[in-house]
Design a protein around this motif. Structure first.
Motif, mmCIF file in Angstrom:
data_model
loop_
_atom_site.group_PDB
_atom_site.id
_atom_site.type_symbol
_atom_site.label_atom_id
_atom_site.label_comp_id
_atom_site.label_asym_id
_atom_site.label_seq_id
_atom_site.Cartn_x
_atom_site.Cartn_y
_atom_site.Cartn_z
ATOM 1 N N GLY A 292 10.956 2.274 -4.209
ATOM 2 C CA GLY A 292 12.047 2.898 -4.951
ATOM 3 C C GLY A 292 12.430 4.211 -4.285
ATOM 4 N N PRO A 293 13.706 4.583 -4.321
ATOM 5 C CA PRO A 293 14.171 5.786 -3.618
ATOM 6 C C PRO A 293 13.387 7.062 -3.899
ATOM 7 C CG PRO A 293 16.027 4.556 -4.468
ATOM 8 C CD PRO A 293 14.780 3.896 -5.013
ATOM 9 N N PRO A 294 13.021 7.365 -5.152
ATOM 10 C CA PRO A 294 12.341 8.652 -5.340
ATOM 11 C C PRO A 294 10.907 8.672 -4.801
ATOM 12 C CG PRO A 294 12.459 7.476 -7.417
ATOM 13 C CD PRO A 294 13.250 6.685 -6.415
ATOM 14 N N MET A 295 10.374 7.512 -4.441
ATOM 15 C CA MET A 295 8.984 7.445 -3.991
ATOM 16 C C MET A 295 8.871 6.837 -2.586
ATOM 17 S SD MET A 295 7.102 8.658 -6.420
ATOM 18 C CE MET A 295 5.496 7.979 -6.094
ATOM 19 N N ALA A 296 9.870 7.066 -1.742
ATOM 20 C CA ALA A 296 9.883 6.468 -0.410
ATOM 21 C C ALA A 296 8.646 6.854 0.399
ATOM 22 C CB ALA A 296 11.148 6.866 0.341
ATOM 23 N N HIS A 297 8.229 8.093 0.321
ATOM 24 C CA HIS A 297 7.052 8.548 1.066
ATOM 25 C C HIS A 297 5.784 7.830 0.586
ATOM 26 C CE1 HIS A 297 7.322 10.930 -2.569
ATOM 27 N NE2 HIS A 297 6.047 11.245 -2.438
ATOM 28 N N HIS A 298 5.665 7.636 -0.713
ATOM 29 C CA HIS A 298 4.520 6.938 -1.293
ATOM 30 C C HIS A 298 4.531 5.472 -0.851
ATOM 31 C CE1 HIS A 298 1.580 5.729 -4.348
ATOM 32 N NE2 HIS A 298 2.416 4.762 -4.693
ATOM 33 N N ALA A 299 5.694 4.841 -0.908
ATOM 34 C CA ALA A 299 5.826 3.433 -0.515
ATOM 35 C C ALA A 299 5.473 3.246 0.966
ATOM 36 C CB ALA A 299 7.242 2.946 -0.791
ATOM 37 N N ALA A 300 5.914 4.154 1.816
ATOM 38 C CA ALA A 300 5.607 4.050 3.247
ATOM 39 C C ALA A 300 4.113 4.178 3.514
ATOM 40 C CB ALA A 300 6.381 5.127 4.021
ATOM 41 N N ALA A 301 3.471 5.103 2.820
ATOM 42 C CA ALA A 301 2.026 5.291 3.001
ATOM 43 C C ALA A 301 1.253 4.064 2.510
ATOM 44 C CB ALA A 301 1.563 6.541 2.257
ATOM 45 N N LYS A 302 1.668 3.490 1.402
ATOM 46 C CA LYS A 302 0.966 2.320 0.869
ATOM 47 C C LYS A 302 1.212 1.087 1.736
ATOM 48 C CE LYS A 302 -1.107 4.310 -2.525
ATOM 49 N NZ LYS A 302 -2.564 4.374 -2.618
ATOM 50 N N ALA A 303 2.404 0.948 2.288
ATOM 51 C CA ALA A 303 2.666 -0.168 3.214
ATOM 52 C C ALA A 303 1.791 -0.038 4.455
ATOM 53 C CB ALA A 303 4.146 -0.201 3.591
ATOM 54 N N ALA A 304 1.618 1.182 4.931
ATOM 55 C CA ALA A 304 0.732 1.410 6.074
ATOM 56 C C ALA A 304 -0.708 1.059 5.713
ATOM 57 C CB ALA A 304 0.828 2.866 6.537
ATOM 58 N N LEU A 305 -1.142 1.424 4.514
ATOM 59 C CA LEU A 305 -2.490 1.093 4.064
ATOM 60 C C LEU A 305 -2.686 -0.423 4.003
ATOM 61 C CD1 LEU A 305 -5.254 1.881 2.822
ATOM 62 C CD2 LEU A 305 -4.101 1.857 0.599
ATOM 63 N N ASP A 306 -1.691 -1.147 3.509
ATOM 64 C CA ASP A 306 -1.778 -2.609 3.442
ATOM 65 C C ASP A 306 -1.976 -3.214 4.832
ATOM 66 O OD1 ASP A 306 -1.302 -2.225 0.767
ATOM 67 O OD2 ASP A 306 0.684 -3.151 0.775
ATOM 68 N N ASN A 307 -1.182 -2.756 5.785
ATOM 69 C CA ASN A 307 -1.290 -3.292 7.138
ATOM 70 C C ASN A 307 -2.585 -2.868 7.823
ATOM 71 O OD1 ASN A 307 1.077 -4.954 7.618
ATOM 72 N ND2 ASN A 307 2.198 -3.083 7.201
ATOM 73 N N TYR A 308 -3.021 -1.665 7.562
ATOM 74 C CA TYR A 308 -4.301 -1.207 8.094
ATOM 75 C C TYR A 308 -5.427 -2.091 7.557
ATOM 76 C CZ TYR A 308 -8.205 1.900 9.227
ATOM 77 O OH TYR A 308 -9.386 2.417 9.702
ATOM 78 N N GLY A 309 -5.375 -2.390 6.260
ATOM 79 C CA GLY A 309 -6.379 -3.254 5.646
ATOM 80 C C GLY A 309 -6.395 -4.648 6.255
ATOM 81 N N LYS A 310 -5.223 -5.214 6.511
ATOM 82 C CA LYS A 310 -5.145 -6.550 7.119
ATOM 83 C C LYS A 310 -5.771 -6.552 8.510
ATOM 84 C CE LYS A 310 -0.981 -7.899 4.669
ATOM 85 N NZ LYS A 310 0.454 -8.154 4.779
ATOM 86 N N ALA A 311 -5.423 -5.556 9.303
ATOM 87 C CA ALA A 311 -5.971 -5.480 10.663
ATOM 88 C C ALA A 311 -7.475 -5.226 10.630
ATOM 89 C CB ALA A 311 -5.259 -4.372 11.451
ATOM 90 N N LEU A 312 -7.912 -4.366 9.752
ATOM 91 C CA LEU A 312 -9.331 -4.057 9.627
ATOM 92 C C LEU A 312 -10.103 -5.298 9.173
ATOM 93 C CD1 LEU A 312 -11.106 -1.541 10.008
ATOM 94 C CD2 LEU A 312 -10.819 -1.083 7.566
ATOM 95 N N ALA A 313 -9.539 -6.043 8.233
ATOM 96 C CA ALA A 313 -10.185 -7.267 7.744
ATOM 97 C C ALA A 313 -10.391 -8.262 8.886
ATOM 98 C CB ALA A 313 -9.348 -7.902 6.636
ATOM 99 N N ALA A 314 -9.382 -8.416 9.715
ATOM 100 C CA ALA A 314 -9.499 -9.343 10.843
ATOM 101 C C ALA A 314 -10.564 -8.875 11.819
ATOM 102 C CB ALA A 314 -8.151 -9.486 11.549
ATOM 103 N N GLY A 315 -10.639 -7.575 12.038
ATOM 104 C CA GLY A 315 -11.613 -7.040 12.981
ATOM 105 C C GLY A 315 -13.043 -7.054 12.473
ATOM 106 N N LEU A 316 -13.221 -6.928 11.160
ATOM 107 C CA LEU A 316 -14.569 -6.846 10.601
ATOM 108 C C LEU A 316 -15.097 -8.174 10.058
ATOM 109 C CD1 LEU A 316 -14.327 -3.402 8.782
ATOM 110 C CD2 LEU A 316 -15.405 -3.920 10.983
ATOM 111 N N ALA A 317 -14.241 -9.173 9.945
ATOM 112 C CA ALA A 317 -14.669 -10.476 9.424
ATOM 113 C C ALA A 317 -15.837 -11.068 10.203
ATOM 114 C CB ALA A 317 -13.492 -11.447 9.388
ATOM 115 N N PRO A 318 -15.851 -10.996 11.535
ATOM 116 C CA PRO A 318 -16.993 -11.563 12.258
ATOM 117 C C PRO A 318 -18.338 -10.923 11.888
ATOM 118 C CG PRO A 318 -15.169 -11.204 13.768
ATOM 119 C CD PRO A 318 -14.800 -10.551 12.461
#
Length: 129
Positions: free
Chosen positions: A33-59
């Protein structure tokens, strides 16, 4: 996030399979949402970081889960929404009007990750971010 994760990785690896990292995201990561663009961007980055981390740590058997709660009607959330309304002069209710809010009782029935999964979970009603 990266610094904290890297600091804890040796202990997680030593603990072995079954260790977990859990991050709390937000539905705004996929429906910003427009008033929370900074929050949304940070959370989207966290989501992608989590996905990449999950792939790297699964083994190593280390599970990474990102929990993505949606808009939930609770007194505490109402206070947060009101504080944004007051501070930003934005009717946050109007910005989030198309998002069906979840009820607090639905949180207890949200899907739970399996011990071997690494995925993003969403709580609340279908179609909700």
């Amino acid at each position: 996030m990266h610094t904290c994760t890297n600091a804890l990785l040796p202990a997680l690896r030593e603990a072995g399979a079954g260790s977990a990292i859990v991050n709390i995201s937000s539905g705004s990561a996929i429906l910003p949402g427009p008033p929370m663009a900074h929050h949304a961007a940070a959370k989207a980055a966290l989501d992608n970081y989590g996905k990449a981390l999950a792939a790297g740590l699964a083994p190593a058997g280390i599970r990474v889960t990102v929990i993505m709660p949606g808009n939930v009607l609770t007194p505490g959330a109402d206070e947060v929404r009101q504080s944004f309304d007051d501070a930003m002069g934005v009717e946050l209710a109007a910005v989030t009007a198309d998002i069906p809010p979840g009820a607090p009782e639905t949180l207890a029935t949200s899907p739970k990750p399996s011990p071997t999964s690494s995925r993003t979970e969403r709580s609340g009603s279908p179609g909700q971010a």
